[in-house]
Design an enzyme around this catalytic site. Structure first.
Site, short mmCIF file in Angstrom:
data_model
loop_
_atom_site.label_atom_id
_atom_site.label_comp_id
_atom_site.label_asym_id
_atom_site.label_seq_id
_atom_site.Cartn_x
_atom_site.Cartn_y
_atom_site.Cartn_z
N ASP B 91 -20.57 -10.82 46.97
CA ASP B 91 -20.67 -9.53 46.30
C ASP B 91 -21.43 -8.59 47.24
O ASP B 91 -21.87 -8.98 48.31
CB ASP B 91 -21.39 -9.69 44.96
CG ASP B 91 -22.80 -10.21 45.14
OD1 ASP B 91 -23.54 -10.23 44.15
OD2 ASP B 91 -23.16 -10.63 46.26
N SER B 92 -21.63 -7.34 46.82
CA SER B 92 -22.18 -6.35 47.74
C SER B 92 -23.69 -6.41 47.84
O SER B 92 -24.27 -5.84 48.76
CB SER B 92 -21.77 -4.95 47.28
OG SER B 92 -22.36 -4.71 46.01
N GLY B 94 -25.51 -5.06 45.54
CA GLY B 94 -25.98 -3.96 44.71
C GLY B 94 -26.43 -4.37 43.33
O GLY B 94 -27.49 -3.96 42.86
N PHE B 95 -25.66 -5.25 42.71
CA PHE B 95 -25.98 -5.61 41.34
C PHE B 95 -27.32 -6.30 41.23
O PHE B 95 -28.13 -6.00 40.36
CB PHE B 95 -24.89 -6.50 40.76
CG PHE B 95 -25.16 -6.93 39.34
CD1 PHE B 95 -25.61 -8.22 39.06
CD2 PHE B 95 -25.03 -6.04 38.31
CE1 PHE B 95 -25.88 -8.60 37.77
CE2 PHE B 95 -25.30 -6.40 37.00
CZ PHE B 95 -25.73 -7.69 36.72
N ASP B 279 -15.80 -14.54 37.66
CA ASP B 279 -16.97 -15.26 38.14
C ASP B 279 -18.06 -15.14 37.09
O ASP B 279 -18.13 -14.13 36.39
CB ASP B 279 -17.50 -14.68 39.46
CG ASP B 279 -18.45 -13.51 39.24
OD1 ASP B 279 -17.95 -12.39 39.03
OD2 ASP B 279 -19.68 -13.71 39.23
N CYS B 317 -11.94 -34.77 27.55
CA CYS B 317 -12.22 -34.40 28.95
C CYS B 317 -12.15 -35.63 29.84
O CYS B 317 -12.65 -36.70 29.47
CB CYS B 317 -13.61 -33.76 29.04
SG CYS B 317 -14.08 -33.31 30.73
N CYS B 319 -13.42 -35.83 32.97
CA CYS B 319 -14.38 -35.79 34.08
C CYS B 319 -15.21 -37.05 34.10
O CYS B 319 -15.30 -37.77 33.09
CB CYS B 319 -15.26 -34.54 34.01
SG CYS B 319 -16.69 -34.66 32.92
N CYS B 322 -17.79 -37.37 31.19
CA CYS B 322 -17.26 -37.75 29.87
C CYS B 322 -16.66 -39.15 29.88
O CYS B 322 -16.63 -39.82 28.86
CB CYS B 322 -16.23 -36.71 29.42
SG CYS B 322 -17.01 -35.12 29.06
N HIS B 347 -19.81 -31.35 34.50
CA HIS B 347 -18.86 -31.29 33.38
C HIS B 347 -18.42 -29.86 33.10
O HIS B 347 -17.23 -29.59 32.91
CB HIS B 347 -19.46 -31.90 32.12
CG HIS B 347 -18.69 -31.54 30.89
ND1 HIS B 347 -17.53 -32.17 30.50
CD2 HIS B 347 -18.88 -30.54 29.99
CE1 HIS B 347 -17.04 -31.59 29.42
NE2 HIS B 347 -17.85 -30.60 29.08
#
Lengths: 396, 412
Positions: B91-92, B94-95, B279, B317, B319, B322, B347
């Site tokens: 990202d820049s 800025g946030f 994101d 699930c 994964c 799980c 998870h």
């Protein structure tokens, strides 16, 4: 459990094989890895295959860890340790003391139970409760409840600890309802007589092996060998001997020289959370002292402190040629950055490398015993380390 | 331009595509985990690959502070530094500046703030943000925008929107690696549809005349567009309308990235409305607080009812968490041991990656409405789908009446 001694050195050190799970054989002397609630501190179980096998399959568990949220009933319902942790190809040794957060508190121990400082506060564990925990966990190996005392207690207190430990050993065996192998606990503090008495008494019991307690609690390294020898000289050859409290390589070598087979050491944990990585050479060639470089400022020849700024742009792995996941995939610079920004991944990467390295140390020791050269190896190792540390102090 | 965006399937506004980036060929819709400081908290790059992560985010602000973009550049870029061979997005900066530093001030020059290291005044300009991102080397970089919270009203929003457009020109001019890094523009404008529209048009119209064309730019349009300024506490009804308006106005053939989103439900809705990339720190952050993502919503592993629950977190699930662990065991780990955090993060990200894959394949296989209905039925078994979702799905042209009706057959 099956155990057999396969090779001897010129002294008491021996190399053997222990079988805990199915056909899986683990060679001894072996390192039993520290866990928290059954899993490593930072290495998640899907990363286990990257560690040396089967060396890394022997884990230490403290039943006291589960007092923080899992009742014995629930552990039973789940199906015991192996099922609960999803680690069916692993051997578990249950010992209350973990040398990190579960520490014996001899002042509060009394005739009814052993007291421990734990994350849940100070707890008094009685044999009945203890055996409930053990039976729910169903480990491969477990140690009987012991009254461990530090080196400085009075003679009277020390004698009492032996009496209690023997009584609790008999209690635990009587209460035993599972099939796991029992390690009889041996205490006796810094008294040679008490150590002998305890060892002889425990040797008479029907146990599969022995757990030597009370070390790493204030005795000096000098008196330790005598005490250990007293214990092992009074134990049958063909049963395994496990110990807690011998952490550093020098201490491990001392224990092996006295005939101990299994070591629970928390060295890896302390290194990892301190940001250190093991670098001492694992080959057995003579004369391993390299000239200290300026870049060794973060190092004492045996380990490096990855927080040191000297590693900020170092794109080399922790140890050249190390086959662990961390060294194969990441650089010192990256780990240095992770440590600086307090990212958990640093500890994961360090625990992987340090475990790999320390298991490698044990492997080299076993080879030297099998070659009949353990005593030489021990002497040379200690000599090298003294030189490294001396040389490092010159550049500091 | 250093990407290729090929739409492989559609359902009304929703699209499934192949997004080819310099480091990886991705499939959208996709969720990007946030690896703020050059790592996803507690997870290794090999685990991220196993889970199916395609792109991860790095935060320019954090990385510029430590270890600095110069060090990253010297060591070969962020990919090499963290040993991540797939795609990266930065990202820049800025946030974070606006949200983390309490004395940030925004002027035409850039964002002035107090350095967190020594308190000295510092300035982040569009040029510098791009310079830093050029050094870090991510596949996608973001233009510095004038971020304003959607909860603010008044002329500030209009000011921010126009400034964002002026800044995009400066970003384009400053971008030195257009063949390796894709500069995305960010649509701002708060919740005002008129302003948003102006912003979109302004960004789309950045077909730069030849005399400003930056050397090396192959394509004069921006490679992709982000919808910014949302996910900051605005009401959901405004949120979806802004997304809908922007996706309607942005070019079809470029990826659309809704920044800071987020909850699985929001991702499903935005995908139905035509967005492609997302994101959010939510999955990993909520894991560290002991919360797991499940089809029904969330599961709070800290709760004492979990202490003897011997079921897996999510029986559906697949994964490793799980497959191997019970709620009871995870309960005894969470918030107390690092391992708890790691297992839940694993998870939760697995869940998000599966959601991304499911969205992509549902659209391609012509099963998107069925997928949306199934998703909503699991999350709202009583049929209490929020009104904003119903409204959004109407615009998206997806019939979810079966999920919403109070006496729906799904209750049988």
């Amino acid at each position: 459990m099956k155990f057999g001694v396969k090779a001897w050195s010129k002294g008491r050190a021996r190399a053997g094989v222990i079988q805990l799970i199915g056909e899986m054989e683990i060679e001894t002397p072996a390192l039993v890895l520290s866990t928290r609630k059954g899993l490593p501190f930072f290495i998640s179980p899907d990363l286990f295959p990257s560690l040396p096998s089967p060396d890394s399959h022997f884990l230490h568990v403290s039943p006291l860890h589960f007092l923080e949220g899992l009742t014995p009933k629930t552990i039973s319902n789940i199906g015991g340790l192996h099922q609960m942790l999803g680690l069916h190809e692993f051997g578990f040794a249950a010992v209350p003391r973990d040398s990190i957060v579960c520490l014996p508190d001899c002042d509060s121990t009394n005739k009814t139970g052993a007291s421990f400082e734990t994350p849940c506060g100070r707890l008094l564990i009685k044999p009945v409760e203890y055996m409930k925990m053990i039976s729910s966990m169903n480990p491969n190996l477990w140690v009987t409840l012991a009254d461990e005392v530090p080196a400085w207690v009075s003679e009277k207190r020390n004698k009492t600890s032996v009496d209690r430990t023997l009584r609790w050993l008999d209690d635990c065996i009587a209460l035993n309802s599972i099939g796991g192998a029992v390690l009889g606990a041996i205490v006796g503090g810094s008294s040679v007589e008490e150590r002998r008495r305890c060892a002889q008494e425990v040797a008479k019991r029907n146990v599969s092996g022995y757990w030597i307690g009370g070390f790493g609690l204030g005795e000096s390294m000098e008196e330790r060998s005598t005490l250990l020898n007293t214990v092992t000289d009074n134990l049958p050859e063909q049963k395994p001997r496990k110990i807690c409290g011998l952490e550093l390589p020098e201490e491990v070598l001392q224990g092996i020289a006295s005939g101990v087979d299994l070591f629970h050491s928390t060295y890896i944990y302390h290194l990892t959370i301190g940001g250190f990585a093991l670098t001492f050479p694992l080959d057995r060639t003579v004369g391993n002292v390299s000239t200290p470089q300026l870049s060794d400022i973060g190092s004492d020849g045996t380990k490096i402190n990855l927080k040191a700024t000297v590693y900020r742009k170092d794109t080399s792995p922790i140890v050249d040629g190390c086959s662990c996941y961390t060294c194969q995939n990441h650089t010192k610079a990256y780990i240095n950055h992770l440590l600086n920004v307090h990212e958990m991944l640093a500890q994961t990467l360090l625990e992987i490398h340090n475990t790999h390295h320390y298991l490698g140390f044990f492997r080299v020791i076993r080879e030297s015993i099998k070659d009949g050269k353990f005593e030489e190896f021990w002497e040379q190792f200690i000599g090298n380390r003294r030189e490294h540390i001396f040389a490092a102090s010159l550049t500091a | 331009m250093a990407l290729r965006f090929e739409i492989l399937g559609r359902f009304n506004r929703a699209r499934a595509s192949q997004l080819t980036l310099p480091h990886f060929v991705c499939q959208t819709p996709l969720f990007m985990p946030v690896g703020t400081q050059g790592t996803i908290k507690g997870l290794m790059t090999s685990q991220l690959e196993e889970i199916g992560c395609q792109i991860i985010l790095g935060n320019t602000y954090h990385l510029a502070l430590r270890p600095t973009s110069e060090v990253i550049d010297e060591l070969g870029g962020l990919h090499k530094f963290m040993n991540w061979t797939r795609a990266l997005l930065t990202d820049s900066g800025g946030f974070q500046m606006v949200s983390l530093l309490h004395l940030a001030d925004i002027t035409e020059k850039g964002v002035t703030f107090q350095s967190p290291v020594d308190g000295k005044p510092m300035l982040l300009t569009p040029e510098e943000s791009i310079e830093i991102q050029n050094r870090i080397g991510a596949d996608i970089i973001m233009a510095l925008d004038d971020v304003v919270r959607t909860t603010i009203t008044g002329p500030r929003i209009e000011e921010a929107m126009y400034r964002t457009l002026r800044w995009i020109d400066r970003c384009i001019a400053a971008h030195k690696r257009p063949n390796e890094q894709n500069l995305f523009g960010i649509v701002q404008g708060g919740l005002d549809p008129v302003l948003r529209d102006i912003c979109v048009k302004g960004l789309v119209d950045r077909n730069l005349p030849g005399d400003i064309c930056v050397k090396g730019l192959v394509d004069r349009n921006l490679p992709g567009y982000a919808i910014g300024g949302l996910a900051g506490g605005e009401d959901k009804d405004s949120f979806w309308r802004v997304v809908a308006q922007c996706t309607a106005a942005l070019p079809e053939d470029k990826p659309r990235y809704v920044m800071g989103v987020g909850y699985p439900l929001d991702i499903v809705v935005c995908s139905a409305l035509g967005a492609d990339m997302y994101d959010c720190v939510y999955p990993t952050r909520t894991a560290r607080f002991g919360t797991a993502l499940v089809p029904e919503g969330v599961l709070k592993l800290k709760h004492r009812t979990m202490a003897d629950d011997t079921r897996p977190i999510d029986p559906t699930c697949t994964c490793m968490v799980c497959k191997n662990y019970t709620r009871a065991y995870i309960h005894c780990l969470v918030t107390k041991d690092a391992m708890g955090s790691q297992l839940l993060s694993y998870h939760n990200l697995y869940y998000m990656m599966k959601l991304s894959r499911d969205l992509h394949s549902a659209i391609i296989e012509g099963q998107f409405p069925e997928f949306v209905r199934s998703f909503l039925q699991k999350m709202f078994p009583k049929g209490d789908v929020p009104e904003w979702v119903c409204n959004a799905m109407e615009v998206a042209g997806i019939d979810i009446s079966l999920c919403c009706a109070p006496f729906s057959s799904s209750q049988d």
